[in-house]
Design a protein around this motif. Structure first.
Motif, short mmCIF file in Angstrom:
data_model
loop_
_atom_site.label_atom_id
_atom_site.label_comp_id
_atom_site.label_asym_id
_atom_site.label_seq_id
_atom_site.Cartn_x
_atom_site.Cartn_y
_atom_site.Cartn_z
N PHE A 92 47.24 37.07 38.33
CA PHE A 92 46.13 37.92 38.75
C PHE A 92 45.17 37.18 39.68
CE2 PHE A 92 47.24 39.99 34.63
CZ PHE A 92 47.61 41.23 35.16
N SER A 93 44.77 37.86 40.75
CA SER A 93 43.77 37.31 41.67
C SER A 93 42.38 37.38 41.06
CB SER A 93 43.78 38.08 42.99
OG SER A 93 45.07 38.19 43.53
N LEU A 94 42.14 38.41 40.24
CA LEU A 94 40.83 38.61 39.63
C LEU A 94 41.00 39.43 38.36
CD1 LEU A 94 37.67 38.42 39.88
CD2 LEU A 94 37.76 40.62 41.07
N VAL A 95 40.29 39.03 37.31
CA VAL A 95 40.28 39.78 36.05
C VAL A 95 38.86 40.29 35.82
CG1 VAL A 95 40.56 39.64 33.55
CG2 VAL A 95 42.16 38.44 35.05
N ILE A 96 38.73 41.60 35.61
CA ILE A 96 37.42 42.20 35.36
C ILE A 96 37.37 42.62 33.89
CG2 ILE A 96 35.83 44.05 35.99
CD1 ILE A 96 37.16 44.15 38.73
N VAL A 97 36.46 42.03 33.15
CA VAL A 97 36.31 42.32 31.72
C VAL A 97 35.17 43.31 31.55
CG1 VAL A 97 35.99 41.32 29.44
CG2 VAL A 97 37.06 39.96 31.24
N ALA A 98 35.50 44.53 31.15
CA ALA A 98 34.50 45.59 31.00
C ALA A 98 34.41 46.05 29.55
CB ALA A 98 34.83 46.76 31.92
N SER A 99 34.66 45.14 28.62
CA SER A 99 34.59 45.47 27.20
C SER A 99 34.09 44.26 26.43
CB SER A 99 35.97 45.89 26.69
OG SER A 99 35.95 46.05 25.29
N GLY A 100 33.43 44.51 25.32
CA GLY A 100 32.92 43.42 24.50
C GLY A 100 33.68 43.25 23.20
N LYS A 101 34.92 43.74 23.14
CA LYS A 101 35.70 43.60 21.92
C LYS A 101 35.89 42.12 21.58
CE LYS A 101 36.46 47.95 21.02
NZ LYS A 101 35.97 48.55 19.78
#
Length: 433
Positions: A92-101
């Motif tokens: 992956f070139s970029l990982v976007i984390v949009a969760s707080g699990k």
């Protein structure tokens, strides 16, 4: 007309290529992730992966408004054992984390992801942070306000010859570009052994106006007055952004663009030490529009382009000694934008996001919900849906996609390194932790 015509004007075809070949992963279990995916798909990203923390039949908004398959989005379910392996993240070139699990946070702490954006919303507040273990270099920073790169204080030999070749008669004064007028008054001051100061420049330019015997001031003389500060610059003083990049020239980098730019910066350090450079950056080769005759302006423009090409040729030789695989267009772009290269130092680890942000935000006397920064050890499955403020989700998703484009194209300057949005007061705060 090209489908992406308007955005090509922003980051060019080479920037669009970086977007279309990038592999981006979005991890989410709420509408925030869906909105980010939409904002990335529309500019043309073709290799998107959506990791859904909930099963497809659970409560969630990811499939309410659009069909991910129609946009070539690969959708998978979060699998902690599988995603605990480093190999899963390497592509992956970029990982976007949009969760707080908690399971996501714990897993990502134990693997090395080259670049991450952490985006969270809670109620009407949101944060966005850029996390990477290496500096992020930007060659095309697209700075809004740029000073003309004329080098009037220490001009190259070719430029001096070009200025001296322009007409010297007073009758031709109104036809000369303002740069030529400034070069002329500077030479007069030096010949008279006078200090090159604002007062002396103003006096000399007023004298030139009187020689024109014109009832109204000539436009080129007005421009010369406005740009007289260019004669007071010292071209050997490097901008702070360039000095910052030179300080990072030996930092380890894994991202291809960063590795290439690091080689160019190392070559720049060598270039500044050789006698040819006179301790000046490579000339950009472009000059602003100037009020003058077309003949005189084109003469000057061609002289600057030729001098810049000479600088670039010397610089290319130094780059070749470091690496022969760097594309020519990237080397030329580096020379052209050398004054405005930038380096951003993101947060290096997720742990630092938790520790540093608490200290910084408390010091700034800003109230931020704890769950936005420190990921909770226990969270109910529906917590992220019960406290959703959709205008805030929409805004933060737009910001996240915007910063992702900056990171992937290495154009414009991304956040460094934490952004906080308060929807109640409609304010955005930016912090460097």
């Amino acid at each position: 007309m090209d489908k992406f015509d308007r955005q090509l004007r922003l980051w060019g075809s080479h920037g669009q290529y970086e977007l279309e070949t990038a592999k981006v992963c979005v991890i989410a279990c709420s509408d925030l992730g869906t909105e980010i995916l939409k904002n990335l798909a529309l500019p043309g990203l073709k290799q998107l992966t959506f990791i859904q923390v909930k099963a497809a039949n659970d409560v969630g908004g990811h499939n309410r408004f659009w069909n991910l398959a129609e946009w070539n989005v690969t959708e998978i379910i979060w699998d902690t054992p599988k995603m605990s392996h480093q190999n899963f993240w390497d592509g992956f070139s970029l990982v976007i984390v949009a969760s707080g699990k908690p399971e996501i946070w714990t897993t990502l702490k134990n693997v090395q992801v080259s670049r991450m954006l952490v985006c969270r919303t809670l109620g009407n507040r949101g944060i966005l942070s850029f996390v990477s273990r290496e500096p992020h270099f930007v060659i095309e920073s697209h700075r809004r306000h740029k000073l003309p790169d004329l080098r009037l204080d220490r001009p190259r030999k070719k430029l001096t010859q070009a200025y001296q070749a322009l007409p010297r008669e007073d009758s031709e004064l109104t036809k000369l570009p303002y740069a030529a007028l400034l070069f002329r008054v500077k030479k007069e001051l030096i010949d008279e052994k006078l200090e090159v100061s604002r007062e002396a420049l103003k006096s000399k330019l007023t004298a030139l106006q009187n020689r024109c015997a014109s009832a109204q001031q000539a436009t080129n003389l007005v421009e010369a007055q406005r740009h007289s500060h260019l004669l007071l610059q010292n071209s050997q003083v490097l901008p702070e952004n360039v000095l910052h990049c030179l300080q990072l020239k030996d930092e380890p980098c894994q991202v291809n663009f960063n590795k290439t730019t690091k080689v160019l910066i190392q070559a720049l350090a060598t270039y500044l030490k050789i006698p040819y450079s006179d301790e000046q950056l490579p000339l950009s080769g472009t000059i602003p529009d100037m009020e003058s005759s077309s003949e005189q302006y084109n003469h000057l423009r061609q002289a600057y382009a030729a001098a810049a090409e000479e600088d670039a040729a010397v610089f290319r030789q130094l780059v070749t000694k470091e690496s022969s695989s760097i594309p020519l267009d990237q080397v030329n772009a580096f020379c052209k934008y050398a004054h405005y290269i930038r380096a951003v130092e993101p947060l290096q680890t997720l742990e630092r996001l938790e520790i540093d942000s608490k200290t910084c935000l408390s010091a700034q006397d800003i109230t931020v919900p704890a769950n936005l920064i420190a990921m909770p050890t226990a969270m109910s499955d529906d917590n992220e849906f019960q406290r959703t403020d959709y205008p805030t989700v929409s805004f933060m998703a737009g910001v996240a996609a915007q910063e992702a484009v900056k990171i992937l194209t290495h154009q414009f300057v991304p956040i460094e390194n934490l952004l906080f949005y308060d929807g109640e007061s409609n304010k955005v705060c930016h912090f460097k932790l």
